[in-house]
Design an enzyme around this catalytic site. Sequence first.
Site, mmCIF file in Angstrom:
data_model
loop_
_atom_site.group_PDB
_atom_site.id
_atom_site.type_symbol
_atom_site.label_atom_id
_atom_site.label_comp_id
_atom_site.label_asym_id
_atom_site.label_seq_id
_atom_site.Cartn_x
_atom_site.Cartn_y
_atom_site.Cartn_z
ATOM 1 C CB CYS B 35 -23.172 -127.185 71.577
ATOM 2 S SG CYS B 35 -22.318 -127.356 73.149
ATOM 3 C CG ASP B 37 -23.087 -126.470 65.864
ATOM 4 O OD1 ASP B 37 -22.526 -126.691 66.950
ATOM 5 O OD2 ASP B 37 -23.124 -125.350 65.324
ATOM 6 C CB CYS B 105 -23.476 -121.863 62.400
ATOM 7 S SG CYS B 105 -24.869 -121.408 63.436
#
Lengths: 393, 152
Positions: B35, B37, B105
């Site tokens: 994905c 991260d 994020c």
Amino acid sequence: MEERRQVYLDYSATTPVKQEVADEMIPYFTQNYGNASSIYSVGAVAKDALEKARGQVASLINAEPSEIIFTSGGTESDNWALIAMARKLKNKGRHIITSAIEHHAVLHTCQYLAKNEGFDITYVGVNSDGIVDPAEVEAAVRPDTILISIMFVNNEVGSIQPVEEIGAVAKKHGILFHTDAVQAAGNVPIDVKKIQADMLSLSAHKIYGPKGCGCLYVRRGVILPTYIHGGAQENKKRAGTENIPAIVGFGKAAEIAQRDFDRHVSHVKSLRDHFVERVLAEVPKTHYNGSREHRHPGNANITFEYVEGEAILLYLDFAGICASSGSACSSKSLQPSHVLTALGIPVELIHGSIRFTFGDMTTMEDVDYAVDQIKKIIARLREISSVSEEKGW
Amino acid sequence: MAMYNDKVIDHFMNPHNVGEIEDASGIGTFGSPVCGDMMQMSIKVDDNGIITDAKFKTYGCGSAIASSSIATDMIIGKTCEEALKVTNDDVLRELGGLPSVKVHCSILSEQSIKAAIYDYAQKNGLEFEGLKDFDPNAEDHDESCELSDDEL
């Protein structure tokens, strides 16, 4: 304090306008500003410049000047070629063949035609080098196939497609063939007669010309419907007052691309080869994506394991180095590169892939500086990373 | 780098608390390389239940690294219960904001804090109110990496 350079390694994104090109353009902003459609002499000067540029661009691809229609760039050319031709031929058939690695200007246009106008699109795949097999194109041909659009050189991995063979397949089956040659121009020889292209797209700003200008080659005898209406410009094919300064710049850039072709190719190739050799030797756990043999001379695409591309780009930017990434997180769409996906590269490796593209203004010192910085940056990001060679993915 | 503010840039260029605590009280990871991260957070908790040290390792983009860095700063000195109250929004606020396309994020850091404290709780037979909705295997169910519309 360590020297910080500005090193632009993204020539496939765009190129600076060469001074020689800018010098040709300037008078057409300030002195020779006439409308090429006007009858008086200021207009005639513009008209002459327009036709001179048409000849220069035609010469680059071995076409006739009358086969060149100036547009706002590669994207418009691709949209026009596909949409206008698909609509014209829709009663003959609604099947189009393209590839999985096209630029979005072709890919999204095909998706638009499929979604909104009932066309059926076949996306032929590529091998692990990023190259389309002409036999696969031929196998995809159906009685209702009206158009084949396969790019000349891929923009991400630089793979050169066998367009001559694909053109022959199209010819054999009586299907129109379009190729997006935006990345090919100036970097590989283009001969529209050899590749039997019916339509071919070019862009000025990839060959050291200005942005907002390109052309569509349309082979004599092929009738492409008008896409933009409102005047008799470009042989009644594309209305709107011509962007003379930009077209003059495009013409000059095409002339230089042809004149300096051998020197340009050997320059960027030697830089690219030195860069790739050093990076692969000096940075552990790296992979070179795409074909080594059939490749744009100034393209390198490298995966750095255990680090993410957007982070690499930010660290590179901090060191003054411009490049681009196939990582999902560096794209606004948050999708990993469709090109690297089509090459069969695992998604976690796509996230760590960076494209470096070299150009006429790049020097060997720039390349060595970039490699030195890359070594430090990758080592630093690997210290931060939660994945590593020991821990694995 | 024009899309990031100076504080974000400072946190990803010079991240704080990078590494792994050797005798950690709790260690947890969240996300996956597929994905784009994955963060690992390790914490040291003292006898009074206070987090005295936190370190991270993150595979991910600049925003993920900056969020990880600031999240470790934010939980050091807090009790586990207090640290569990640190949300994605708090991390964003502390960073001075991220571009909208990058907001997702920062979710990683909130979840990694929970994963590390969950591990600490498991090892010590503790229960925390802030962990009652936490699923340590959540990322395993999210193979597609797709974000919901409101995250985008």
